[in-house]
Design a protein around this motif. Structure first.
Motif, PDB file in Angstrom:
ATOM      1  N   SER A 198       0.832  -1.200   0.000  1.00  0.00           N
ATOM      2  CA  SER A 198       0.000   0.000   0.000  1.00  0.00           C
ATOM      3  C   SER A 198       0.866   1.249   0.000  1.00  0.00           C
ATOM      4  CB  SER A 198      -0.907   0.000   1.230  1.00  0.00           C
ATOM      5  OG  SER A 198      -0.129   0.153   2.404  1.00  0.00           O
ATOM      6  N   ASN A 199       0.249   2.363  -0.360  1.00  0.00           N
ATOM      7  CA  ASN A 199       0.970   3.637  -0.354  1.00  0.00           C
ATOM      8  C   ASN A 199       1.466   3.972   1.046  1.00  0.00           C
ATOM      9  OD1 ASN A 199       0.537   3.985  -3.079  1.00  0.00           O
ATOM     10  ND2 ASN A 199      -1.345   5.205  -2.792  1.00  0.00           N
ATOM     11  N   ILE A 219       6.033   4.602   4.814  1.00  0.00           N
ATOM     12  CA  ILE A 219       6.752   4.217   6.033  1.00  0.00           C
ATOM     13  C   ILE A 219       8.165   3.764   5.700  1.00  0.00           C
ATOM     14  CG2 ILE A 219       6.842   2.550   7.927  1.00  0.00           C
ATOM     15  CD1 ILE A 219       3.781   2.613   7.966  1.00  0.00           C
ATOM     16  N   ILE A 220       8.293   2.919   4.659  1.00  0.00           N
ATOM     17  CA  ILE A 220       9.619   2.418   4.243  1.00  0.00           C
ATOM     18  C   ILE A 220      10.514   3.576   3.812  1.00  0.00           C
ATOM     19  CG2 ILE A 220      10.831   1.032   2.528  1.00  0.00           C
ATOM     20  CD1 ILE A 220       8.390  -0.846   2.536  1.00  0.00           C
ATOM     21  N   LEU A 221       9.925   4.479   3.018  1.00  0.00           N
ATOM     22  CA  LEU A 221      10.695   5.625   2.536  1.00  0.00           C
ATOM     23  C   LEU A 221      11.140   6.506   3.702  1.00  0.00           C
ATOM     24  CD1 LEU A 221      11.794   7.331   0.209  1.00  0.00           C
ATOM     25  CD2 LEU A 221       9.563   8.454   0.066  1.00  0.00           C
ATOM     26  N   THR A 222      10.251   6.719   4.664  1.00  0.00           N
ATOM     27  CA  THR A 222      10.583   7.550   5.828  1.00  0.00           C
ATOM     28  C   THR A 222      11.713   6.921   6.637  1.00  0.00           C
ATOM     29  OG1 THR A 222       8.293   8.356   5.962  1.00  0.00           O
ATOM     30  CG2 THR A 222       9.666   8.595   7.932  1.00  0.00           C
ATOM     31  N   ILE A 223      11.642   5.609   6.839  1.00  0.00           N
ATOM     32  CA  ILE A 223      12.695   4.910   7.589  1.00  0.00           C
ATOM     33  C   ILE A 223      14.029   5.014   6.859  1.00  0.00           C
ATOM     34  CG2 ILE A 223      13.490   2.643   8.379  1.00  0.00           C
ATOM     35  CD1 ILE A 223      10.554   1.927   8.881  1.00  0.00           C
TER      36      ILE A 223
END
Length: 266
Positions: free
Chosen positions: A14-15, A20-24
């Motif tokens: 999901s977006n 979340i992955i990008l933020t981490i």
């Protein structure tokens, strides 16, 4: 197993999950850069002066080719020598400070590894008193005292390596990010160097007349002629404000300004 069961177990990300992955990932990169910057800032203090001077031998030839021995350069070196006598033993030991005078209309001055201060004739032409130039020279000595030139070099190289490792060759975007980062840090360095220069001015003349004159003149005449100076230095109005605050806090006096030496009247 039905197709519906298989699809539910392999549903597309999901977006929200991607965000979340990008933020981490970005937090990791920022944290890594912060840690490496901290290491760079710590390591500059253990680099021996002799190694710094060897590094300077790789950088100064480019300026030596365009600098011309002249009475103006000799006078600037004499002014620098006067300021050197006010440095602490730690700030002067093993050093061989010198000025290279570059006859170009650029209004700028900079400190580069190898104890060398580069001053362009465009800056000298803007000065109205000896005190103004002494403030500029004292400011550049402040960069050496704080090892700012090594700090900037290390940080610039660091940003390029980290960004290239994680994002590949980003071309102009990478250069822009690195330039902005260096400029922001440079502003902090410049304020500290201003304070150092002010202290040397006081120690040399027993007053600080002329300390803000150059920056006040720039703030009144900002334009293309000052592009190089403004690109790497804080807003001159802010510098004047902070310097005046320091002068008041330290109860420095204003005295009579010394005229420019004849060889520097361009």
């Amino acid at each position: 197993m039905s197709n519906d069961e298989f699809s539910s177990r392999n549903a597309p990300t999901s977006n929200r999950q991607l965000l979340i992955i990008l933020t981490i990932f970005l937090a990791f990169v920022v944290g890594l850069i912060w840690l490496l910057v901290f290491l760079v800032d710590s390591l500059v203090w253990v680099i021996p002066v002799s190694l710094e001077q060897q590094l300077g031998k790789l950088m100064t030839p480019a300026y030596e080719q365009i600098a011309k021995p002249s009475p103006a350069q000799d006078t600037l070196n004499q002014l620098l020598d006067r300021l050197e006598t006010k440095l602490t033993k730690e700030q002067s030991e093993g050093r061989n400070y010198r000025v290279l005078y570059v006859p170009q209309p650029t209004v700028n001055a900079l400190a580069i590894p190898g104890d060398t201060v580069i001053i362009f004739s465009g800056l000298v032409a803007q000065a109205k008193s000896e005190n103004e130039l002494m403030m500029v020279l004292g400011h550049e000595l402040g960069h050496f005292a704080h090892r700012d030139h090594l700090r900037s070099l290390g940080r610039s190289l660091l940003f390029q390596i980290v960004l290239s490792y994680f994002f590949g060759d980003l071309g102009s975007l990478q250069s822009a990010i690195s330039t902005v980062s260096s400029a922001q840090f440079s502003q902090q360095q410049e304020r500290q160097a201003d304070e150092f220069g002010l202290s040397l001015l006081q120690a040399t003349y027993n007053h600080v007349a002329g300390a803000t004159d150059f920056f006040e003149r720039i703030s009144e005449k900002q334009g293309d002629i000052f592009t190089a100076f403004l690109a790497s230095h804080p807003n001159p109005r802010d510098r004047v404000t902070k310097l005046k605050q320091l002068i008041e806090q330290r109860h420095y006096k204003m005295g009579e300004k010394s005229p420019l030496p004849p060889t520097l009247k361009l």
